[in-house]
Design a protein around this motif. Structure first.
Motif, PDB file in Angstrom:
ATOM      1  N   VAL A  29       0.844  -1.194   0.000  1.00 44.66           N
ATOM      2  CA  VAL A  29       0.000   0.000   0.000  1.00 44.66           C
ATOM      3  C   VAL A  29       0.877   1.240   0.000  1.00 44.66           C
ATOM      4  CG1 VAL A  29      -1.693   1.349   1.293  1.00 44.66           C
ATOM      5  CG2 VAL A  29      -1.912  -1.144   1.174  1.00 44.66           C
ATOM      6  N   ALA A  30       0.575   2.169  -0.894  1.00 44.01           N
ATOM      7  CA  ALA A  30       1.242   3.471  -0.919  1.00 44.01           C
ATOM      8  C   ALA A  30       0.180   4.549  -0.771  1.00 44.01           C
ATOM      9  CB  ALA A  30       2.009   3.664  -2.216  1.00 44.01           C
ATOM     10  N   ASP A  31       0.372   5.449   0.183  1.00 43.92           N
ATOM     11  CA  ASP A  31      -0.607   6.503   0.424  1.00 43.92           C
ATOM     12  C   ASP A  31       0.082   7.671   1.122  1.00 43.92           C
ATOM     13  OD1 ASP A  31      -3.048   7.978   1.316  1.00 43.92           O
ATOM     14  OD2 ASP A  31      -4.052   6.139   0.693  1.00 43.92           O
ATOM     15  N   ASN A  32      -0.360   8.884   0.824  1.00 45.71           N
ATOM     16  CA  ASN A  32       0.208  10.054   1.504  1.00 45.71           C
ATOM     17  C   ASN A  32      -0.745  10.634   2.552  1.00 45.71           C
ATOM     18  OD1 ASN A  32      -1.754  11.321  -0.005  1.00 45.71           O
ATOM     19  ND2 ASN A  32      -0.362  12.680  -1.113  1.00 45.71           N
ATOM     20  N   PHE A  33      -1.895   9.969   2.748  1.00 43.89           N
ATOM     21  CA  PHE A  33      -2.899  10.345   3.751  1.00 43.89           C
ATOM     22  C   PHE A  33      -3.547  11.701   3.498  1.00 43.89           C
ATOM     23  CE2 PHE A  33      -0.045   7.476   6.291  1.00 43.89           C
ATOM     24  CZ  PHE A  33      -0.906   6.396   6.256  1.00 43.89           C
ATOM     25  N   SER A  34      -3.551  12.157   2.259  1.00 41.78           N
ATOM     26  CA  SER A  34      -4.251  13.412   1.960  1.00 41.78           C
ATOM     27  C   SER A  34      -5.759  13.235   2.039  1.00 41.78           C
ATOM     28  CB  SER A  34      -3.856  13.928   0.565  1.00 41.78           C
ATOM     29  OG  SER A  34      -4.247  13.002  -0.436  1.00 41.78           O
ATOM     30  N   ASN A  35      -6.238  12.002   1.804  1.00 42.38           N
ATOM     31  CA  ASN A  35      -7.671  11.706   1.883  1.00 42.38           C
ATOM     32  C   ASN A  35      -7.956  10.547   2.839  1.00 42.38           C
ATOM     33  OD1 ASN A  35      -8.609  13.600  -0.080  1.00 42.38           O
ATOM     34  ND2 ASN A  35      -7.897  12.249  -1.711  1.00 42.38           N
ATOM     35  N   SER A  36      -7.037  10.273   3.754  1.00 44.39           N
ATOM     36  CA  SER A  36      -7.198   9.069   4.582  1.00 44.39           C
ATOM     37  C   SER A  36      -6.434   9.214   5.891  1.00 44.39           C
ATOM     38  CB  SER A  36      -6.681   7.846   3.808  1.00 44.39           C
ATOM     39  OG  SER A  36      -5.325   8.045   3.421  1.00 44.39           O
ATOM     40  N   LYS A  37      -6.513   8.164   6.706  1.00 44.71           N
ATOM     41  CA  LYS A  37      -5.854   8.156   8.003  1.00 44.71           C
ATOM     42  C   LYS A  37      -5.031   6.883   8.185  1.00 44.71           C
ATOM     43  CE  LYS A  37      -9.220  10.929  10.613  1.00 44.71           C
ATOM     44  NZ  LYS A  37     -10.145  10.929  11.784  1.00 44.71           N
ATOM     45  N   LEU A  38      -3.966   7.003   8.964  1.00 43.87           N
ATOM     46  CA  LEU A  38      -3.069   5.880   9.227  1.00 43.87           C
ATOM     47  C   LEU A  38      -3.801   4.712   9.884  1.00 43.87           C
ATOM     48  CD1 LEU A  38      -0.165   4.706   9.357  1.00 43.87           C
ATOM     49  CD2 LEU A  38       0.099   5.892  11.556  1.00 43.87           C
ATOM     50  N   GLU A  39      -4.772   5.005  10.764  1.00 40.22           N
ATOM     51  CA  GLU A  39      -5.467   3.945  11.511  1.00 40.22           C
ATOM     52  C   GLU A  39      -6.209   2.969  10.594  1.00 40.22           C
ATOM     53  OE1 GLU A  39      -6.986   7.675  13.005  1.00 40.22           O
ATOM     54  OE2 GLU A  39      -4.933   7.410  12.299  1.00 40.22           O
ATOM     55  N   VAL A  40      -6.525   3.413   9.393  1.00 40.68           N
ATOM     56  CA  VAL A  40      -7.242   2.555   8.449  1.00 40.68           C
ATOM     57  C   VAL A  40      -6.439   1.290   8.145  1.00 40.68           C
ATOM     58  CG1 VAL A  40      -8.076   2.392   6.056  1.00 40.68           C
ATOM     59  CG2 VAL A  40      -8.544   4.441   7.413  1.00 40.68           C
ATOM     60  N   LEU A  41      -5.126   1.419   8.108  1.00 40.86           N
ATOM     61  CA  LEU A  41      -4.276   0.266   7.787  1.00 40.86           C
ATOM     62  C   LEU A  41      -4.419  -0.839   8.831  1.00 40.86           C
ATOM     63  CD1 LEU A  41      -1.065   2.194   6.662  1.00 40.86           C
ATOM     64  CD2 LEU A  41      -2.940   1.342   5.240  1.00 40.86           C
ATOM     65  N   ASP A  42      -4.494  -0.456  10.103  1.00 43.80           N
ATOM     66  CA  ASP A  42      -4.694  -1.461  11.157  1.00 43.80           C
ATOM     67  C   ASP A  42      -6.077  -2.085  11.053  1.00 43.80           C
ATOM     68  OD1 ASP A  42      -2.174  -1.250  12.297  1.00 43.80           O
ATOM     69  OD2 ASP A  42      -2.776   0.394  13.621  1.00 43.80           O
ATOM     70  N   CYS A  43      -7.056  -1.298  10.635  1.00 38.99           N
ATOM     71  CA  CYS A  43      -8.405  -1.849  10.448  1.00 38.99           C
ATOM     72  C   CYS A  43      -8.406  -2.903   9.346  1.00 38.99           C
ATOM     73  CB  CYS A  43      -9.388  -0.729  10.115  1.00 38.99           C
ATOM     74  SG  CYS A  43      -9.702   0.432  11.466  1.00 38.99           S
ATOM     75  N   ILE A  44      -7.681  -2.639   8.260  1.00 34.12           N
ATOM     76  CA  ILE A  44      -7.584  -3.610   7.159  1.00 34.12           C
ATOM     77  C   ILE A  44      -6.946  -4.908   7.672  1.00 34.12           C
ATOM     78  CG2 ILE A  44      -6.495  -4.114   4.928  1.00 34.12           C
ATOM     79  CD1 ILE A  44      -6.623  -1.072   4.358  1.00 34.12           C
ATOM     80  N   ARG A  45      -5.889  -4.773   8.457  1.00 35.10           N
ATOM     81  CA  ARG A  45      -5.218  -5.951   9.005  1.00 35.10           C
ATOM     82  C   ARG A  45      -6.153  -6.730   9.935  1.00 35.10           C
ATOM     83  NH1 ARG A  45      -0.865  -1.876   9.418  1.00 35.10           N
ATOM     84  NH2 ARG A  45       0.746  -2.411   7.871  1.00 35.10           N
ATOM     85  N   GLU A  46      -6.924  -5.992  10.736  1.00 41.04           N
ATOM     86  CA  GLU A  46      -7.835  -6.651  11.674  1.00 41.04           C
ATOM     87  C   GLU A  46      -8.964  -7.374  10.932  1.00 41.04           C
ATOM     88  OE1 GLU A  46     -10.736  -5.493  15.457  1.00 41.04           O
ATOM     89  OE2 GLU A  46      -9.193  -4.086  14.781  1.00 41.04           O
TER      90      GLU A  46
END
Length: 332
Positions: A29-46
Motif C-alpha cells: 500500500v502506498a498513500d500520503n494520507f491526503s484523503n485518509s488516516k493511518l489507523e485505516v491500515l490497522d483496520c484492514i489488518r484486523e
C-alpha cells in the motif's frame, strides 16, 4: 510477487485492499494520507487477519516510488490515488496532482518492467448523456476538472498501449460509491464525504440541520447510479485478474444498471434507520437534470462481475457508518 495499491488507505482503496487480501493476494500500500488516516491500515489488518507492506509516499515523489519498486517484487498496480471531486474551483491543482502523479507512476513502472495497471477511472468521463444506461462505447465528454483529469489519464494510457503492446491496462468507470464494509470499521471520514446528500443526512443525524433539501431535477428527472463500495472493490479484483491474464486494453463500467433518485435514497435511509428524516422538495439544483447510470453488461460477461448489493444494503451500511461517526464525535 505483490500488487501495489496506490491510495490504498482511502475509501475505495481500503475496501479494495480487503478484497485483495481475502482473495489471497500479497499487497503493498502506498498513500500520503491526503484523503485518509493511518489507523485505516490497522483496520484492514484486523478485518483480514493478514499483514502487508506500507509506504507513506506521494506519487509526485519519483524517488519514493522508485524505492518501492526496488525493495519489492511488484507484479501489477491498482491505481486509486488522486484528488476527489470536491474542489471544482481548484482546477490547476487537480491537473497537477492527478496527471503528473500518474505520469511519474507509469515512468517508474516502465523502468522496472512492470506493465500491468488497473486504473480506477470514473463515469464522470462520460459527461452529460441523453441516453442511458451508458455503455463503454459512448463518446467521452467530461465536464468537470475531476472528470477531465480522468479522461486525460485514460487517453495517455491508451497512447502508451498503442505504442507498446506489452502493457496491460484496465479502466474502471463508475459513478457514486456508498456503503461500507460490514465490520463498520472502514469508510469515508466526515470531512471526506463526497456525496452532498449523505453529508446532509449526517448533519441531520447530529442535529446540525433541521431539514434536508431534495431535488427532483428538471421535470422530476434526476437519478444517480449508486453502487456499494464493496462491489466496486470486488470489481477491481476481477479487473486485476483480467489484466494479468492477457496483454490488452479493456474498459469496464461498474454499476447496478439503474439510477436512484434522492427521494428514494432518503426514504430508504428512513426505512433502515427507523427514523424520520425531515426534508423538503425543491425544484432543482443547477445542473441536476438527467439520469446518470452505466450499463455493466460487459463486466458481467467478460469479468464475471455483477453488483450484489442493493439500495437497502447500501443505505443500511451507510447509516451504521454515520451513527459510528456521530458516536465518535460525541465521545470527543
Amino acid at each position: 510477487m505483490a500488487i501495489l495499491v496506490t491510495g490504498g488507505a482511502g475509501y475505495i482503496g481500503s475496501h479494495t485492499c480487503v478484497e485483495l487480501l481475502n482473495a489471497g493476494y500479497e499487497i503493498i500500500v502506498a498513500d500520503n494520507f491526503s484523503n485518509s488516516k493511518l489507523e485505516v491500515l490497522d483496520c484492514i489488518r484486523e478485518i483480514t487477519g493478514r499483514n502487508f507492506t506500507f509506504y507513506k509516499a506521494d506519487l509526485l515523489d519519483k524517488e519514493a516510488l522508485n524505492t518501492i519498486f526496488e525493495e519489492n517484487e511488484v507484479k501489477a498496480v491498482i491505481h486509486l490515488a488522486g484528488l476527489k471531486e470536491k474542489f471544482p474551483e481548484k482546477s490547476l491543482w487537480y491537473y497537477h496532482q492527478n496527471l503528473i502523479s500518474t505520469l511519474i507512476l507509469c515512468e517508474v513502472m516502465e523502468s522496472h518492467q512492470v506493465k500491468t495497471l488497473v486504473f480506477s477511472s470514473s463515469a464522470a468521463v462520460y459527461g452529460l448523456s441523453e441516453k442511458v444506461p451508458i455503455d463503454e462505447e459512448r463518446l467521452l465528454g467530461a465536464t468537470s476538472p475531476y472528470g477531465q483529469t480522468k479522461q486525460m489519464i485514460e487517453e495517455i494510457l491508451r497512447d502508451m498501449y498503442e505504442s507498446d503492446r506489452e502493457w496491460s491496462f484496465v479502466f474502471l468507470r463508475y459513478f457514486q460509491a456508498i456503503g461500507v464494509h460490514k465490520s463498520i470499521s472502514i469508510g469515508q471520514e466526515l470531512y471526506n464525504l463526497s456525496n452532498k446528500l449523505l453529508s446532509d443526512i449526517f448533519q441531520a443525524e447530529v442535529g446540525k440541520t433541521s431539514e434536508l433539501s431534495i431535488s427532483l431535477g428538471v421535470d422530476g428527472v434526476m437519478a444517480n447510479d449508486y453502487i456499494h463500495v464493496v462491489d466496486v472493490a470486488t470489481g477491481h479484483v476481477k479487473a486485476l485478474k483480467g489484466a494479468l491474464r492477457s496483454k490488452s486494453l479493456q474498459v469496464y463500467n461498474l454499476g447496478t444498471g439503474r439510477g436512484y433518485c434522492d427521494l428514494e435514497l432518503v426514504t430508504t435511509f428512513e426505512k433502515v434507520s427507523g427514523r424520520k428524516i425531515p426534508y423538503k422538495i425543491i425544484s432543482e439544483y443547477p445542473g441536476d437534470n438527467g439520469v446518470r447510470c452505466v450499463d455493466p453488461t460487459k463486466a458481467k460477461l467478460e469479468l464475471g462481475w455483477a453488483a450484489e448489493r442493493g439500495m437497502e444494503e447500501m443505505c443500511g451500511d451507510s447509516w451504521r457508518w454515520l451513527v459510528h461517526l456521530s458516536n465518535e464525535l460525541k465521545e470527543k
